[in-house]
Write a protein that holds these residues in place. Structure first.
Motif, PDB file in Angstrom:
ATOM      1  N   ARG A 171       1.654  -7.971   6.611  1.00 52.65           N
ATOM      2  CA  ARG A 171       1.646  -6.725   7.398  1.00 52.65           C
ATOM      3  C   ARG A 171       2.654  -5.710   6.891  1.00 52.65           C
ATOM      4  NH1 ARG A 171       3.856  -8.037  13.336  1.00 52.65           N
ATOM      5  NH2 ARG A 171       4.303  -5.804  13.323  1.00 52.65           N
ATOM      6  N   ASN A 172       3.588  -6.131   6.047  1.00 51.20           N
ATOM      7  CA  ASN A 172       4.634  -5.224   5.564  1.00 51.20           C
ATOM      8  C   ASN A 172       4.346  -4.664   4.176  1.00 51.20           C
ATOM      9  OD1 ASN A 172       5.767  -6.411   7.826  1.00 51.20           O
ATOM     10  ND2 ASN A 172       7.845  -6.321   7.031  1.00 51.20           N
ATOM     11  N   ILE A 173       3.353  -5.187   3.487  1.00 48.47           N
ATOM     12  CA  ILE A 173       3.108  -4.822   2.092  1.00 48.47           C
ATOM     13  C   ILE A 173       1.655  -4.355   1.959  1.00 48.47           C
ATOM     14  CG2 ILE A 173       3.097  -5.677  -0.291  1.00 48.47           C
ATOM     15  CD1 ILE A 173       5.104  -7.795   0.533  1.00 48.47           C
ATOM     16  N   PRO A 174       1.396  -3.316   1.182  1.00 48.75           N
ATOM     17  CA  PRO A 174       0.006  -2.888   0.950  1.00 48.75           C
ATOM     18  C   PRO A 174      -0.859  -4.037   0.436  1.00 48.75           C
ATOM     19  CG  PRO A 174       1.536  -1.264   0.091  1.00 48.75           C
ATOM     20  CD  PRO A 174       2.372  -2.433   0.510  1.00 48.75           C
ATOM     21  N   LYS A 175      -2.128  -3.986   0.783  1.00 46.43           N
ATOM     22  CA  LYS A 175      -3.024  -5.111   0.545  1.00 46.43           C
ATOM     23  C   LYS A 175      -3.049  -5.554  -0.910  1.00 46.43           C
ATOM     24  CE  LYS A 175      -7.805  -6.601   1.167  1.00 46.43           C
ATOM     25  NZ  LYS A 175      -9.164  -6.231   1.654  1.00 46.43           N
ATOM     26  N   GLU A 176      -3.256  -4.608  -1.836  1.00 50.76           N
ATOM     27  CA  GLU A 176      -3.368  -4.986  -3.246  1.00 50.76           C
ATOM     28  C   GLU A 176      -2.066  -5.556  -3.768  1.00 50.76           C
ATOM     29  OE1 GLU A 176      -4.853  -1.800  -5.579  1.00 50.76           O
ATOM     30  OE2 GLU A 176      -6.778  -1.687  -4.533  1.00 50.76           O
ATOM     31  N   LYS A 177      -0.961  -4.936  -3.397  1.00 54.73           N
ATOM     32  CA  LYS A 177       0.344  -5.432  -3.847  1.00 54.73           C
ATOM     33  C   LYS A 177       0.614  -6.811  -3.246  1.00 54.73           C
ATOM     34  CE  LYS A 177       5.259  -4.267  -4.029  1.00 54.73           C
ATOM     35  NZ  LYS A 177       6.311  -3.308  -3.623  1.00 54.73           N
ATOM     36  N   PHE A 178       0.233  -6.978  -1.973  1.00 57.50           N
ATOM     37  CA  PHE A 178       0.443  -8.285  -1.333  1.00 57.50           C
ATOM     38  C   PHE A 178      -0.342  -9.377  -2.047  1.00 57.50           C
ATOM     39  CE2 PHE A 178      -1.358 -11.461   1.514  1.00 57.50           C
ATOM     40  CZ  PHE A 178      -0.197 -12.113   1.926  1.00 57.50           C
ATOM     41  N   GLN A 179      -1.594  -9.089  -2.388  1.00 54.95           N
ATOM     42  CA  GLN A 179      -2.410 -10.118  -3.044  1.00 54.95           C
ATOM     43  C   GLN A 179      -1.797 -10.546  -4.367  1.00 54.95           C
ATOM     44  OE1 GLN A 179      -6.264  -8.245  -3.216  1.00 54.95           O
ATOM     45  NE2 GLN A 179      -6.840  -8.964  -1.183  1.00 54.95           N
ATOM     46  N   VAL A 180      -1.300  -9.596  -5.137  1.00 54.53           N
ATOM     47  CA  VAL A 180      -0.655  -9.930  -6.406  1.00 54.53           C
ATOM     48  C   VAL A 180       0.597 -10.764  -6.161  1.00 54.53           C
ATOM     49  CG1 VAL A 180       0.499  -8.979  -8.425  1.00 54.53           C
ATOM     50  CG2 VAL A 180      -1.589  -7.897  -7.566  1.00 54.53           C
TER      51      VAL A 180
END
Length: 876
Positions: free
Chosen positions: A338-347
């Motif tokens: 919830r704290n990180i943008p989706k694409e960045k979180f997935q990486v």
């Protein structure tokens, strides 16, 4: 409990900035909105500071507070609470039971003097229900007992919209939409001020400890529960999170996801909302304020203000991984969604999973490591690269940067423990075998299969052959070098003793050649193994394997090249190259004439091949049948140079010869008969005479030369098979005549004649037999024959009588039908039409059918000559 560094405590406002030369002034409340920091003091002043954040090269943050102004509110009481309404550019100040509206920058009260009186505490509704963007909703605890009031606050005015009574006196409040979360005197409740519905949560003693009610998210609150628990509750009155354990003497609480921060008399404690574990403890005495403002956590004493600066989540995760705290790192990483943008979180999350997988791998927790590698979509070459020389020399793979682990190779990972190295390699074999046919292998199938081949070969694993006989992407140069015997000084193979286990894998190398369409190299390698030129004990039946390989090979040149070698090793097995070959591949490149020419040097193989043509493929060519019979005969003559009598044991070849002579009618009888004369093979000679219809000579040989009466009977049955009864009867009469001829063995022949008659009574004409029999034979001796003959005669007579009776019955039926037809009349006129040609009758002659249909006589005659003509009936 293991410590985690999640926050750093950094000073923001020093004592001197706040107090100046006023020793008795203390800090009472804090508000932060963006860079604006507001402080309320005990002497009724509101101070405005601007916060400036700087990040030092070491990565730590510092704050500088620049004082803008301060203003006295005109009361003699402390400032109790501050709340910023940035949309209105207003600051709400609670002091002396009144909420005053002041400008956020000038701190001047609004000109209208609008204020809310009679408030002991208040909260802003961060999930407003009014829908008006030019106002904020404020919920206050009124000085009136057991009363909550709801106001709409505009830039210069306030408006009360609801007053709600409570069961007990409220002490603290938080609001979300229509729902109020209240700390009453003895319990916490959820109250819907729109409907008045209340939901009890849990009890607590307001006299013993300070209540905490804090909105932490949409329709969710954090409460200070009994037993030192931080309880979570939704507006529905349920808890969707497990409680956190904090101090019994907690003063304040804040939330900075994924952490809950608690303040007591001596410490600041940090608790995870994900696993409810206490992660960090910071000594902090005399603290009495702890609040969070849009992700910024501020803690204060009566003399100074400090900021809890969170370490980046990625840094926290990496610290946990460095401490081998895999589960905590994974929980924190997953909670960071919830704290990180989706694409960045997935990486980020994939990388954390991969790092965690390597940690588990290093601890030999292979099942856990495998699941982490799969979930993290690990490039499997990261694992392969831990084993030197497994990746092909042509591979372009480079390890991830920054690295996923700290190990150079397996030797470093296991600290040289060979047993652990072997376990790691067994896991690697299993994992590579699982992923080689999945999407994980896309783009690197050659690297995976080549590495797997090397591991199988090193471990002498049984799956090596399975890998090579199925679809694979093993690179030939690397794989061949690995499978061959180690040669010192090779650039592509490591030096001894690393490869002491790689002796010879020539059979597997042959399979590799075959899969790469190098069948000639494969077969030559296998031939070398069978010949003993190289050593490989993989298959004890390698010769048979080569023959089978050649049998199904589609390369005629290869088959012809190694056919002689196969036949020299074993004629019986080698000939299978031709006899077991699929028929569709035999027609052009392996026609029988060429094969026979090749097999002339190998008599046993030639016999097998001709048997294949004659018996299996049933080719109807005289030359094959004659050639096979001659070969059989030559072998029989070699085995039995003398005469063969009745008591001589029949060899297998002789039995095959007799079977061929009896079953085939394509061989050249005269050639065989010429070769067999004087060779002492009377049985074979009899069969050949039978083929020439020379039955009397054949039977004479069987009866007088061999004295084999059973063979003579079998001869009669064999030659009369599929022939008419008179032909069979003639043969049996010939045999009976030979048995009744006078001679030296007349007695034995007479006994044989009696047995013949009694066993085959139905095959003889009794009247002829009785004329041939000697008058001295008794009826009792021929009783079975006579009974059979009489029974047959009676049966024939009765059958004839039945047939005559049936014919008479049918004739009578026809006569009856004819009489019925004659008894009726037929009306014929020139208007009557023929039912066949549809023309009228011009003459009084006609043909009438049983169904009453009338036709011309010539039409009826034409119907019999042309059966396809239409007909009014089946009988006339």
């Amino acid at each position: 409990m293991m410590s985690t560094k999640a926050f750093t405590l950094v000073p923001a406002v020093e004592r001197e900035l706040l107090q100046g030369d006023k020793e008795r002034v203390s800090l009472e409340c804090v508000e932060c909105c963006g860079r604006n920091l507001y402080l309320g003091t005990s002497d009724c002043f509101v101070h405005h500071f601007l916060l400036e954040e700087k990040v030092l090269p070491a990565g730590t943050a510092t704050f500088t507070a620049t004082k803008q102004l301060h203003r006295h509110l005109g009361f003699k009481k402390p400032v109790n609470e501050l709340r910023a309404a940035s949309a209105l550019s207003r600051l709400l100040v609670l002091c002396d039971s009144s909420i005053t509206l002041v400008h956020m920058l000038s701190l001047e009260p609004v000109p209208s003097g609008a204020r809310i009186k009679g408030a002991t505490a208040f909260a802003l509704n961060e999930n407003p229900v009014s829908g008006d963007p030019f106002c904020v909703e404020v919920c206050i605890i009124s000085v009136k007992r057991r009363t909550i009031q709801v106001f709409l606050v505009y830039e210069d005015r306030v408006q009360i919209v609801r007053e709600v009574s409570t069961p007990e006196q409220p002490l603290a409040v938080a609001v979300d939409g229509h729902f109020l979360c209240l700390a009453l005197t003895t319990q916490y409740i959820i109250l819907n001020y729109s409907t008045g519905a209340a939901q009890d949560l849990f009890p607590y003693c307001g006299e013993e400890r300070r209540p905490i009610v804090k909105r932490i998210g949409r329709q969710e609150f954090l409460l200070a529960g009994p037993g030192g628990l931080g309880m979570f509750a939704t507006v529905a009155g349920i808890s969707q999170r497990a409680p956190v354990h904090w101090s019994e003497n907690v003063i304040g609480a804040a939330v900075c996801f994924p952490y809950v921060i608690a303040l007591d008399d001596e410490f600041i404690t940090v608790h995870s909302m994900l696993d409810q574990q206490q992660k960090q403890t910071l000594p902090f005495k005399e603290g009495h304020i702890l609040q969070d403002f849009e992700g910024r956590v501020i803690v204060a004493t009566s003399k100074g203000v400090y900021i809890l600066v969170p370490l980046p989540l990625e840094k926290q995760i990496q610290d946990l991984l460095a401490s081998r705290r895999v589960e905590e790192a994974l929980v924190l990483a997953k909670g960071a969604r919830r704290n990180i943008p989706k694409e960045k979180f997935q990486v980020m999350y994939r990388r954390v999973l991969q790092q965690a997988g390597f940690i588990q791998f290093a601890q030999l927790q292979f099942l856990e490591a495998k699941e982490l590698f799969r979930s993290g979509q690990l490039d499997v070459r990261e694992l392969i690269s831990l084993c030197p020389f497994l990746l092909p020399a042509s591979s372009s793979f480079t390890r991830s940067h920054p690295p996923l682990h700290e190990f150079a190779d397996l030797s470093q990972l296991t600290q040289g423990d060979q047993e652990k190295v072997a376990k790691c390699k067994r896991f690697l074999m299993s994992y590579l075998n699982e992923v080689r046919s999945t999407e994980v292998a896309n783009g690197c199938r050659e690297d995976i299969d080549t590495a797997l081949l090397k591991l199988y070969a090193e471990a002498n694993h049984e799956s090596l052959l399975d890998l090579l006989v199925t679809e694979n992407f093993c690179l030939l140069p690397d794989s061949a070098a690995w499978l061959e015997k180690h040669k010192k000084g090779s650039d592509s193979i490591p030096p001894e003793p690393f490869f002491y286990y790689l002796v010879r894998r020539y059979f597997a190398l042959g399979l590799l050649y075959h899969y790469n369409h190098l069948d000639a190299a494969a077969v030559q390698l296998w031939v070398n193994i069978v010949n003993g030129d190289v050593h490989d004990a993989t298959r004890s039946d390698l010769y048979e394997y080569i023959v089978d390989f050649l049998t199904y090979s589609l390369d005629p040149e290869l088959v012809w090249k190694y056919a002689d070698w196969a036949l020299q090793k074993s004629q019986e097995v080698g000939v299978q190259v031709f006899t077991k070959r699929p028929l569709d591949s035999q027609q052009s490149s392996f026609n029988p004439a060429d094969v026979i020419a090749c097999l002339k040097k190998y008599p046993q193989a030639l016999v097998k091949y001709l048997e294949h043509l004659v018996m299996d493929r049933r080719l109807q060519k005289e030359e094959y049948h004659t050639h096979l019979a001659v070969l059989y005969l030559d072998e029989v003559l070699q085995q039995k140079p003398g005469a063969t009598g009745q008591g001589t044991e029949v060899t297998e070849t002789q039995a095959k010869l007799r079977h061929l002579l009896q079953k085939s009618d394509l061989y050249r009888v005269h050639i065989l008969l010429d070769r067999i004369r004087g060779a002492g093979l009377p049985m074979e000679r009899a069969i050949l005479h039978g083929r020439l219809e020379q039955h009397e000579e054949a039977l004479r040989i069987l009866v007088h030369e061999l004295g084999d009466f059973a063979a003579a009977e079998d001869y009669c049955l064999w030659r009369s098979e599929d022939r008419d009864p008179p032909y069979r009867r003639r043969l049996f009469h010939l045999l009976l005549g030979l048995c009744l001829r006078p001679g030296p063995s007349a007695h034995e022949l007479a006994v044989a004649a009696v047995d013949l008659l009694n066993r085959h009574a139905t095959e003889f004409d009794a009247s002829q037999v009785l004329q041939l029999l000697p008058g001295t034979w008794s009826v009792q001796l021929l009783r079975p024959f006579l009974m059979g003959a009489v029974r047959d005669s009676v049966h024939a007579r009765r059958s004839a009588q039945v047939a005559v009776g049936l014919a008479r019955s049918e004739n009578l039926i026809y006569k009856y039908d004819k009489m019925k037809l004659k008894g009726s009349f037929v009306r014929l006129s020139d208007k009557k039409l023929c039912q066949m040609c549809q023309n009228p009758f011009c003459e009084p002659t006609f043909v009438r059918y049983p169904n009453g249909g009338l036709v011309h006589t010539h039409c009826a005659a034409g119907r019999h000559t042309n059966p396809s003509s239409p007909s009014p009936g089946t009988r006339t």
